[in-house]
Motif scaffolding. Structure first.
Motif, PDB file in Angstrom:
ATOM      1  N   LYS A 152       0.826  -1.208   0.000  1.00 21.02           N
ATOM      2  CA  LYS A 152       0.000   0.000   0.000  1.00 21.02           C
ATOM      3  C   LYS A 152       0.866   1.268   0.000  1.00 21.02           C
ATOM      4  O   LYS A 152       0.626   2.223   0.734  1.00 21.02           O
ATOM      5  CB  LYS A 152      -0.978   0.004   1.176  1.00 21.02           C
ATOM      6  CG  LYS A 152      -1.988  -1.135   1.110  1.00 21.02           C
ATOM      7  CD  LYS A 152      -3.039  -1.027   2.208  1.00 21.02           C
ATOM      8  CE  LYS A 152      -4.057  -2.154   2.081  1.00 21.02           C
ATOM      9  NZ  LYS A 152      -5.121  -2.072   3.109  1.00 21.02           N
ATOM     10  N   ASP A 189      -6.371   2.505  -2.783  1.00 18.43           N
ATOM     11  CA  ASP A 189      -6.086   1.957  -1.457  1.00 18.43           C
ATOM     12  C   ASP A 189      -4.581   1.984  -1.197  1.00 18.43           C
ATOM     13  O   ASP A 189      -3.845   1.095  -1.613  1.00 18.43           O
ATOM     14  CB  ASP A 189      -6.620   0.519  -1.370  1.00 18.43           C
ATOM     15  CG  ASP A 189      -6.434  -0.089   0.023  1.00 18.43           C
ATOM     16  OD1 ASP A 189      -6.217   0.683   0.980  1.00 18.43           O
ATOM     17  OD2 ASP A 189      -6.495  -1.331   0.126  1.00 18.43           O
ATOM     18  N   ASP A 191      -1.574   3.920   1.877  1.00 17.76           N
ATOM     19  CA  ASP A 191      -1.429   4.750   3.078  1.00 17.76           C
ATOM     20  C   ASP A 191      -0.111   5.510   3.131  1.00 17.76           C
ATOM     21  O   ASP A 191       0.072   6.397   3.956  1.00 17.76           O
ATOM     22  CB  ASP A 191      -1.592   3.903   4.356  1.00 17.76           C
ATOM     23  CG  ASP A 191      -0.651   2.711   4.410  1.00 17.76           C
ATOM     24  OD1 ASP A 191       0.507   2.819   3.947  1.00 17.76           O
ATOM     25  OD2 ASP A 191      -1.071   1.654   4.916  1.00 17.76           O
ATOM     26  N   THR A 192       0.832   5.163   2.230  1.00 21.06           N
ATOM     27  CA  THR A 192       2.152   5.797   2.218  1.00 21.06           C
ATOM     28  C   THR A 192       2.434   6.329   0.829  1.00 21.06           C
ATOM     29  O   THR A 192       2.211   5.646  -0.163  1.00 21.06           O
ATOM     30  CB  THR A 192       3.241   4.782   2.627  1.00 21.06           C
ATOM     31  OG1 THR A 192       2.927   4.275   3.923  1.00 21.06           O
ATOM     32  CG2 THR A 192       4.619   5.431   2.652  1.00 21.06           C
ATOM     33  N   CYS A 193       2.931   7.553   0.779  1.00 24.96           N
ATOM     34  CA  CYS A 193       3.118   8.252  -0.495  1.00 24.96           C
ATOM     35  C   CYS A 193       4.576   8.682  -0.635  1.00 24.96           C
ATOM     36  O   CYS A 193       5.117   9.372   0.240  1.00 24.96           O
ATOM     37  CB  CYS A 193       2.195   9.470  -0.539  1.00 24.96           C
ATOM     38  SG  CYS A 193       2.231  10.375  -2.082  1.00 24.96           S
ATOM     39  N   LYS A 202       1.955  10.639   4.109  1.00 25.57           N
ATOM     40  CA  LYS A 202       0.779   9.792   4.243  1.00 25.57           C
ATOM     41  C   LYS A 202      -0.260  10.203   3.203  1.00 25.57           C
ATOM     42  O   LYS A 202      -0.187  11.274   2.612  1.00 25.57           O
ATOM     43  CB  LYS A 202       0.195   9.918   5.656  1.00 25.57           C
ATOM     44  CG  LYS A 202       1.146   9.469   6.750  1.00 25.57           C
ATOM     45  CD  LYS A 202       1.476   7.987   6.629  1.00 25.57           C
ATOM     46  CE  LYS A 202       2.355   7.503   7.765  1.00 25.57           C
ATOM     47  NZ  LYS A 202       2.739   6.080   7.601  1.00 25.57           N
ATOM     48  N   LYS A 203      -1.267   9.350   3.034  1.00 28.75           N
ATOM     49  CA  LYS A 203      -2.298   9.598   2.034  1.00 28.75           C
ATOM     50  C   LYS A 203      -3.014  10.927   2.253  1.00 28.75           C
ATOM     51  O   LYS A 203      -3.502  11.553   1.306  1.00 28.75           O
ATOM     52  CB  LYS A 203      -3.311   8.446   2.029  1.00 28.75           C
ATOM     53  CG  LYS A 203      -4.351   8.575   0.919  1.00 28.75           C
ATOM     54  CD  LYS A 203      -5.286   7.373   0.866  1.00 28.75           C
ATOM     55  CE  LYS A 203      -6.264   7.495  -0.291  1.00 28.75           C
ATOM     56  NZ  LYS A 203      -7.153   6.314  -0.401  1.00 28.75           N
ATOM     57  N   GLU A 204      -3.060  11.393   3.498  1.00 30.84           N
ATOM     58  CA  GLU A 204      -3.768  12.635   3.812  1.00 30.84           C
ATOM     59  C   GLU A 204      -3.263  13.829   3.003  1.00 30.84           C
ATOM     60  O   GLU A 204      -3.980  14.822   2.831  1.00 30.84           O
ATOM     61  CB  GLU A 204      -3.637  12.953   5.312  1.00 30.84           C
ATOM     62  CG  GLU A 204      -4.442  12.048   6.218  1.00 30.84           C
ATOM     63  CD  GLU A 204      -3.842  10.652   6.405  1.00 30.84           C
ATOM     64  OE1 GLU A 204      -2.654  10.455   6.042  1.00 30.84           O
ATOM     65  OE2 GLU A 204      -4.566   9.762   6.894  1.00 30.84           O
TER      66      GLU A 204
END
Length: 213
Positions: A152, A189, A191-193, A202-204
Protein backbone atom coordinates in the motif's frame (compact mmCIF):
# COMPACT_ATOMS: atom_id res chain seq x y z
CA UNK A 1 23.04 9.41 -0.27
CA UNK A 2 20.49 8.61 2.44
CA UNK A 3 19.05 5.07 2.43
CA UNK A 4 15.73 4.44 4.20
CA UNK A 5 13.71 1.23 4.52
CA UNK A 6 10.02 1.66 3.68
CA UNK A 7 7.84 -1.07 5.20
CA UNK A 8 8.96 -4.60 4.27
CA UNK A 9 10.23 -4.44 0.70
CA UNK A 10 10.84 -0.81 -0.22
CA UNK A 11 14.15 1.07 -0.06
CA UNK A 12 14.27 4.81 -0.64
CA UNK A 13 17.58 6.26 -1.89
CA UNK A 14 17.70 10.03 -1.44
CA UNK A 15 20.41 12.15 -3.07
CA UNK A 16 20.86 15.15 -0.76
CA UNK A 17 21.29 18.37 -2.72
CA UNK A 18 21.45 21.96 -1.38
CA UNK A 19 18.71 22.98 -3.82
CA UNK A 20 16.44 19.91 -3.66
CA UNK A 21 16.59 16.29 -2.64
CA UNK A 22 16.07 13.58 -5.26
CA UNK A 23 14.47 10.20 -4.60
CA UNK A 24 14.98 6.85 -6.31
CA UNK A 25 12.73 4.08 -5.02
CA UNK A 26 13.55 0.37 -5.08
CA UNK A 27 11.02 -2.41 -4.52
CA UNK A 28 12.30 -5.91 -3.85
CA UNK A 29 9.61 -8.08 -5.41
CA UNK A 30 9.16 -11.82 -5.18
CA UNK A 31 9.84 -12.31 -8.88
CA UNK A 32 11.58 -9.08 -9.93
CA UNK A 33 13.11 -5.94 -8.49
CA UNK A 34 11.75 -2.54 -9.51
CA UNK A 35 13.79 0.68 -9.66
CA UNK A 36 11.64 3.80 -10.00
CA UNK A 37 13.54 6.67 -11.65
CA UNK A 38 17.27 6.73 -12.35
CA UNK A 39 18.46 10.09 -11.06
CA UNK A 40 21.28 12.24 -12.36
CA UNK A 41 23.63 9.71 -13.91
CA UNK A 42 25.76 6.64 -13.24
CA UNK A 43 26.73 7.74 -9.71
CA UNK A 44 23.05 7.97 -8.78
CA UNK A 45 22.65 4.32 -9.78
CA UNK A 46 25.84 3.00 -8.15
CA UNK A 47 24.39 2.67 -4.61
CA UNK A 48 21.36 0.81 -5.95
CA UNK A 49 23.55 -1.60 -7.91
CA UNK A 50 25.65 -2.17 -4.80
CA UNK A 51 22.51 -2.87 -2.77
CA UNK A 52 21.27 -5.36 -5.38
CA UNK A 53 24.53 -7.22 -5.99
CA UNK A 54 23.34 -10.21 -3.94
CA UNK A 55 19.78 -10.15 -5.31
CA UNK A 56 19.81 -12.52 -8.25
CA UNK A 57 16.60 -11.38 -9.97
CA UNK A 58 15.64 -9.50 -13.09
CA UNK A 59 15.40 -5.74 -12.60
CA UNK A 60 12.61 -3.63 -14.03
CA UNK A 61 13.36 0.10 -14.35
CA UNK A 62 10.55 2.66 -14.44
CA UNK A 63 10.75 6.32 -15.55
CA UNK A 64 8.02 8.33 -13.84
CA UNK A 65 8.28 11.13 -16.45
CA UNK A 66 10.72 12.61 -18.94
CA UNK A 67 12.44 15.31 -16.87
CA UNK A 68 16.23 15.10 -16.82
CA UNK A 69 16.64 14.51 -13.07
CA UNK A 70 14.60 11.31 -13.32
CA UNK A 71 16.11 9.69 -16.42
CA UNK A 72 19.82 10.55 -16.67
CA UNK A 73 20.84 7.22 -15.11
CA UNK A 74 18.98 5.13 -17.71
CA UNK A 75 22.12 4.26 -19.63
CA UNK A 76 23.65 2.66 -16.51
CA UNK A 77 20.70 0.24 -16.50
CA UNK A 78 20.51 -0.37 -20.24
CA UNK A 79 20.60 -4.15 -19.78
CA UNK A 80 17.27 -3.98 -17.94
CA UNK A 81 13.74 -3.48 -19.18
CA UNK A 82 13.08 0.27 -18.87
CA UNK A 83 9.41 1.22 -18.81
CA UNK A 84 7.67 4.55 -19.28
CA UNK A 85 4.56 6.09 -20.73
CA UNK A 86 4.67 6.33 -24.52
CA UNK A 87 4.83 10.12 -24.34
CA UNK A 88 7.78 9.96 -21.96
CA UNK A 89 10.01 8.16 -24.44
CA UNK A 90 9.05 10.62 -27.19
CA UNK A 91 9.69 13.63 -24.95
CA UNK A 92 13.07 12.39 -23.74
CA UNK A 93 14.22 12.08 -27.33
CA UNK A 94 12.87 15.44 -28.47
CA UNK A 95 14.00 17.41 -25.41
CA UNK A 96 17.33 15.71 -24.62
CA UNK A 97 19.69 18.31 -26.11
CA UNK A 98 17.84 21.19 -24.48
CA UNK A 99 17.74 19.47 -21.08
CA UNK A 100 21.48 18.75 -21.26
CA UNK A 101 22.41 22.27 -22.28
CA UNK A 102 20.40 23.85 -19.47
CA UNK A 103 21.24 21.41 -16.69
CA UNK A 104 24.59 19.79 -17.48
CA UNK A 105 26.08 21.12 -14.22
CA UNK A 106 23.93 18.57 -12.37
CA UNK A 107 25.34 15.52 -14.19
CA UNK A 108 26.41 12.98 -11.56
CA UNK A 109 28.77 10.57 -13.23
CA UNK A 110 28.31 9.38 -16.80
CA UNK A 111 25.18 10.56 -18.63
CA UNK A 112 24.12 9.29 -22.03
CA UNK A 113 20.67 9.16 -23.59
CA UNK A 114 19.01 5.77 -23.34
CA UNK A 115 15.32 5.59 -24.14
CA UNK A 116 12.77 3.33 -22.42
CA UNK A 117 12.46 0.04 -24.30
CA UNK A 118 8.92 -0.80 -23.16
CA UNK A 119 6.16 1.82 -23.27
CA UNK A 120 2.46 1.81 -22.43
CA UNK A 121 -0.48 4.22 -22.59
CA UNK A 122 -2.96 3.48 -19.78
CA UNK A 123 -1.84 0.78 -17.37
CA UNK A 124 0.66 -2.03 -16.92
CA UNK A 125 0.45 -4.69 -14.20
CA UNK A 126 2.90 -7.21 -12.74
CA UNK A 127 0.62 -9.69 -10.94
CA UNK A 128 3.37 -11.82 -9.38
CA UNK A 129 4.59 -8.81 -7.40
CA UNK A 130 1.33 -6.83 -7.26
CA UNK A 131 2.94 -3.78 -8.87
CA UNK A 132 0.68 -1.51 -10.93
CA UNK A 133 1.85 1.28 -13.26
CA UNK A 134 -0.75 3.73 -14.50
CA UNK A 135 -0.94 7.03 -16.37
CA UNK A 136 -1.40 10.01 -14.03
CA UNK A 137 -0.86 13.27 -15.96
CA UNK A 138 -0.44 16.36 -13.86
CA UNK A 139 3.07 17.64 -13.28
CA UNK A 140 3.64 16.60 -16.91
CA UNK A 141 1.44 14.99 -19.54
CA UNK A 142 3.56 11.83 -19.51
CA UNK A 143 3.62 11.33 -15.73
CA UNK A 144 2.89 7.87 -14.37
CA UNK A 145 2.51 6.50 -10.85
CA UNK A 146 3.47 3.14 -9.37
CA UNK A 147 1.34 1.37 -6.78
CA UNK A 148 2.76 -1.39 -4.62
CA UNK A 149 -0.57 -3.06 -3.85
CA UNK A 150 0.94 -5.46 -1.34
CA UNK A 151 2.53 -2.76 0.81
CA UNK A 152 0.00 0.00 0.00
CA UNK A 153 2.77 2.38 -1.06
CA UNK A 154 2.16 4.80 -3.93
CA UNK A 155 5.01 6.45 -5.86
CA UNK A 156 3.65 9.61 -7.52
CA UNK A 157 6.74 11.03 -9.20
CA UNK A 158 6.62 14.83 -9.25
CA UNK A 159 2.84 15.08 -8.89
CA UNK A 160 3.65 16.25 -5.37
CA UNK A 161 5.93 19.26 -4.98
CA UNK A 162 9.50 19.34 -3.73
CA UNK A 163 8.80 20.36 -0.12
CA UNK A 164 5.97 20.82 2.37
CA UNK A 165 6.15 24.56 1.70
CA UNK A 166 5.65 23.93 -2.04
CA UNK A 167 3.48 20.84 -1.97
CA UNK A 168 1.76 21.65 -5.27
CA UNK A 169 4.29 21.11 -8.07
CA UNK A 170 4.85 23.01 -11.26
CA UNK A 171 2.06 21.88 -13.58
CA UNK A 172 2.85 21.52 -17.29
CA UNK A 173 -0.68 20.66 -18.38
CA UNK A 174 -4.22 21.85 -17.73
CA UNK A 175 -4.98 22.40 -14.05
CA UNK A 176 -8.16 20.31 -14.32
CA UNK A 177 -6.06 17.36 -15.50
CA UNK A 178 -3.93 17.61 -12.37
CA UNK A 179 -7.02 17.83 -10.14
CA UNK A 180 -8.46 14.75 -11.84
CA UNK A 181 -5.29 12.81 -11.04
CA UNK A 182 -5.43 13.91 -7.40
CA UNK A 183 -9.03 12.69 -7.22
CA UNK A 184 -7.94 9.36 -8.73
CA UNK A 185 -5.32 9.03 -5.99
CA UNK A 186 -8.01 9.55 -3.34
CA UNK A 187 -9.88 6.47 -4.61
CA UNK A 188 -6.79 4.22 -4.43
CA UNK A 189 -6.09 1.96 -1.46
CA UNK A 190 -2.74 3.15 -0.11
CA UNK A 191 -1.43 4.75 3.08
CA UNK A 192 2.15 5.80 2.22
CA UNK A 193 3.12 8.25 -0.50
CA UNK A 194 6.57 8.66 -2.04
CA UNK A 195 7.41 11.40 -4.51
CA UNK A 196 10.38 12.43 -6.59
CA UNK A 197 11.73 15.02 -4.17
CA UNK A 198 9.67 15.35 -0.99
CA UNK A 199 9.79 13.46 2.30
CA UNK A 200 7.75 10.27 2.81
CA UNK A 201 4.13 11.30 3.28
CA UNK A 202 0.78 9.79 4.24
CA UNK A 203 -2.30 9.60 2.03
CA UNK A 204 -3.77 12.64 3.81
CA UNK A 205 -1.49 14.85 1.71
CA UNK A 206 -3.76 14.28 -1.30
CA UNK A 207 -6.74 15.81 0.50
CA UNK A 208 -4.55 18.73 1.55
CA UNK A 209 -3.53 19.39 -2.03
CA UNK A 210 -7.12 19.23 -3.28
CA UNK A 211 -8.20 21.71 -0.59
CA UNK A 212 -5.61 24.16 -1.94
CA UNK A 213 -6.64 23.90 -5.61
Amino acid sequence: MRIEKIKNRGILFTHINPEWNLNIYLIIGKKQNYIIDTGLGSLSIAPINEYLKNHNKQTIVINSHHHWDHIWGNNSLRNSTIISHKLCSEMIESKWKDMMQKNKQYCYGEVEMYLPNLVFENELYFPEDKIRLFHTPGHTLDSISVLDEEEKVLFVGDNIGDSMDEIIPSIYCDKDVYISTMKKYKEIDFDTCISGHNIVLKKEVIGKILSMM
